[in-house]
Design a protein around this motif. Structure first.
Motif, short mmCIF file in Angstrom:
data_model
loop_
_atom_site.label_atom_id
_atom_site.label_comp_id
_atom_site.label_asym_id
_atom_site.label_seq_id
_atom_site.Cartn_x
_atom_site.Cartn_y
_atom_site.Cartn_z
N ARG A 59 -3.03 -0.94 4.05
CA ARG A 59 -3.05 -2.41 4.13
C ARG A 59 -3.21 -2.86 5.57
NH1 ARG A 59 2.56 -5.24 3.80
NH2 ARG A 59 2.45 -4.52 5.97
N ASP A 60 -2.41 -2.30 6.47
CA ASP A 60 -2.47 -2.72 7.87
C ASP A 60 -3.80 -2.32 8.52
OD1 ASP A 60 0.06 -3.65 7.42
OD2 ASP A 60 0.96 -2.67 9.16
N GLY B 98 7.52 -6.49 1.06
CA GLY B 98 6.09 -6.77 1.20
C GLY B 98 5.76 -7.74 2.31
N GLY B 99 4.46 -7.98 2.47
CA GLY B 99 3.99 -8.84 3.55
C GLY B 99 3.68 -10.26 3.12
N TRP B 100 4.40 -10.77 2.14
CA TRP B 100 4.14 -12.12 1.63
C TRP B 100 4.80 -13.15 2.53
CZ3 TRP B 100 0.47 -11.48 -1.73
CH2 TRP B 100 0.42 -10.27 -2.44
N CYS C 124 -0.94 -15.19 -0.12
CA CYS C 124 -1.04 -14.37 1.10
C CYS C 124 -1.17 -15.22 2.36
CB CYS C 124 -2.21 -13.38 0.99
SG CYS C 124 -3.85 -14.12 1.12
N LEU D 106 1.00 1.18 2.51
CA LEU D 106 1.35 0.20 3.55
C LEU D 106 0.43 0.34 4.75
CD1 LEU D 106 3.62 -1.86 4.67
CD2 LEU D 106 4.51 0.18 5.82
N ASP E 181 -0.76 -5.16 -1.75
CA ASP E 181 0.45 -4.93 -0.95
C ASP E 181 1.31 -3.92 -1.72
OD1 ASP E 181 2.12 -6.54 1.41
OD2 ASP E 181 3.40 -5.59 -0.09
N SER F 297 0.24 -8.00 7.93
CA SER F 297 0.41 -6.66 8.49
C SER F 297 1.73 -6.65 9.25
CB SER F 297 -0.74 -6.35 9.44
OG SER F 297 -0.72 -7.25 10.54
N ARG G 134 -5.37 -10.93 3.61
CA ARG G 134 -4.42 -10.05 2.94
C ARG G 134 -3.02 -10.48 3.35
NH1 ARG G 134 -8.87 -7.08 4.61
NH2 ARG G 134 -9.93 -5.98 2.92
N PRO G 135 -2.00 -9.93 2.71
CA PRO G 135 -0.63 -10.23 3.16
C PRO G 135 -0.43 -9.80 4.62
CG PRO G 135 -0.61 -9.25 0.97
CD PRO G 135 -2.02 -9.13 1.46
N SER H 113 4.33 -3.64 -2.09
CA SER H 113 5.47 -4.25 -2.77
C SER H 113 5.16 -4.55 -4.24
CB SER H 113 5.88 -5.56 -2.07
OG SER H 113 4.83 -6.52 -2.14
#
Length: 417
Positions: free
Chosen positions: A319-320, A169-171, A30, A316, A287, A128, A125-126, A289
């Motif tokens: 997560r943000d 995803g946010g990776w 992440c 999603l 995430d 946003s 986290r991954p 994803s």
């Protein structure tokens, strides 16, 4: 690859000024190491340097030596280093000495000696959407929690492009990759979790096939308060048997310690009515994803099932909200009554301010969301919680506007810290 600034960097800087060591925790890949390296003056990376890992038991002073803040990356690979760092912080009596990163929480006995007063913990986290450049950030969650009116120009995000964002995803490693390549990478990430990481996290050997089946069950029930025994029964297999609920709970505990899953707790305000609240947590992956990867689907498959798409969009947004709420010293919960009233997200600050949000995939559900939010505000009227700082419906796109006392509209690609 260009480093994209992370919201937690400001928090990391503050914590380094306050305590002797900061532990950055978050799922693998992440961006913990890259973020920590920007703040560190020296480093030792235990996941890449086998010799350094051996030196922890032979001459730990050599491992800890280096200009502070000294980064010890993936510290859980040599768990005994925790107590050595703790003692060194006591000896030096100065803040900002060490940064530890970890993508798994070791068994409790490795950290039984508390780091209270020496360590601060920081969750990562991954990306946003704000960090990855997909949100204008024109509507600030922190300002919403202060009760400030805000507005945002229309931001376009098509549903097909949203499907690709969710699937990729946010990776950080997926930045700039074609969606198909990012999806393949995410599937490989989950396979590694099932076949190697989960056994390392729990200290026990686990059947990777059954772990994969549990992850698929969890993915099918993402953004719902599904019970562990239901997940266990849903696992099944060629033999038609489900998973023992105790075993499923053990797997989920290991996945939580790997920070691959992160449940959303229930909000329990003090109500003066006889309203009964549901206490079950809502299930989410770190995430969305990962839910896509667990099911092996593509953006086209997602577009063919808009009901499931809606659950992933909710995940999603959660997560943000978690990323932005952490920067505002707040937490993200959900609200569910036994008589049916549900609100997707409650953001509550440490000093008691709160805001409530409904998450909807399209404008056709705005009226339903508005009714839920107003019912919740009415429930809490006259209680110690007082009036909400903000009420809002979060959508994929459109114009954004928020005003105290009214239900606002917040496109996800306008939301920021």
């Amino acid at each position: 690859m260009e480093f994209l600034p992370r919201i937690v960097e400001a928090e990391l800087s503050q914590l380094l000024e306050a305590t002797g060591a900061v532990l950055i925790e978050g799922p693998k890949a992440c961006g913990k190491t890259a973020t920590a390296m920007r703040a560190a003056a020296s480093e030792v990376r235990l996941d890449r340097d086998e010799n350094a890992k051996r030196m922890v038991d032979l001459d730990v002073a050599a491992v800890l030596a280096g200009k502070p803040p000294r980064l010890i990356d993936e510290w859980q690979l040599a768990p005994s280093i925790w107590n050595h760092v703790r003692h060194e912080v006591d000896a030096r009596r100065a803040p900002g000495q060490f940064i530890l990163t970890g993508s798994a929480k070791p068994a409790d006995d490795h950290t039984r000696h508390s780091g209270a007063g020496r360590f601060s913990r920081l969750r990562m986290r991954p990306f946003s959407l704000g960090e990855s450049g997909r949100s204008s950030g024109a509507i600030s969650l922190a300002k919403l929690l202060q009760g400030e009116p805000q507005s945002a120009a229309r931001q376009e995000m098509t549903i097909p492009s949203l499907a690709e964002i969710i699937c990729a995803g946010g990776w950080p490693a997926n930045t700039g990759k074609p969606p198909a390549a990012a999806i393949r990478a995410n599937r490989g990430y989950l396979r590694e979790i099932c076949h190697l990481d989960i056994s390392q996290a729990s200290g026990k050997s686990h059947d990777p096939i059954r772990v994969e089946r549990l992850l698929r069950s969890l993915a099918r029930n993402v953004a719902t308060p599904v019970a562990t025994n239901k997940l266990a029964a849903d696992v099944g297999g060629a033999d038609g048997r489900g998973l023992n609920p105790d075993t499923a709970a053990e797997y989920l505990d290991a996945l939580t310690r790997l920070m691959v899953v992160e449940d959303q707790p229930a909000w329990s305000p003090n109500l003066r009515s006889r309203t009964r609240l549901r206490a079950a947590a809502v299930r989410h992956f770190a995430d969305p994803s990962l839910a896509v990867a667990a099911l092996g689907i593509t953006p086209d498959r997602l577009l063919a099932d808009l009901a499931f798409f809606g659950f992933l969009f909710e995940s999603l947004v959660i997560r943000d909200l978690r990323v932005y709420a952490q920067a505002a010293d707040a937490r993200v919960c959900h609200y569910r009554e036994k008589d049916g009233l549900e609100v997707d997200a409650i953001v509550e600050t440490a000093d008691g301010r709160w805001a409530a949000f409904e998450i909807k995939l399209g404008e056709r559900w705005i009226d339903e969301g508005r009714k839920n939010l107003l019912r919740l505000a009415d429930r809490l009227a006259g209680t110690d919680h007082g009036k909400p700082a903000a009420l809002g419906i979060i959508l994929p796109n459109g114009y954004g506007y928020c005003k105290p006392g009214e239900v606002g509209i917040i496109p996800i690609n306008t939301l920021g810290p």
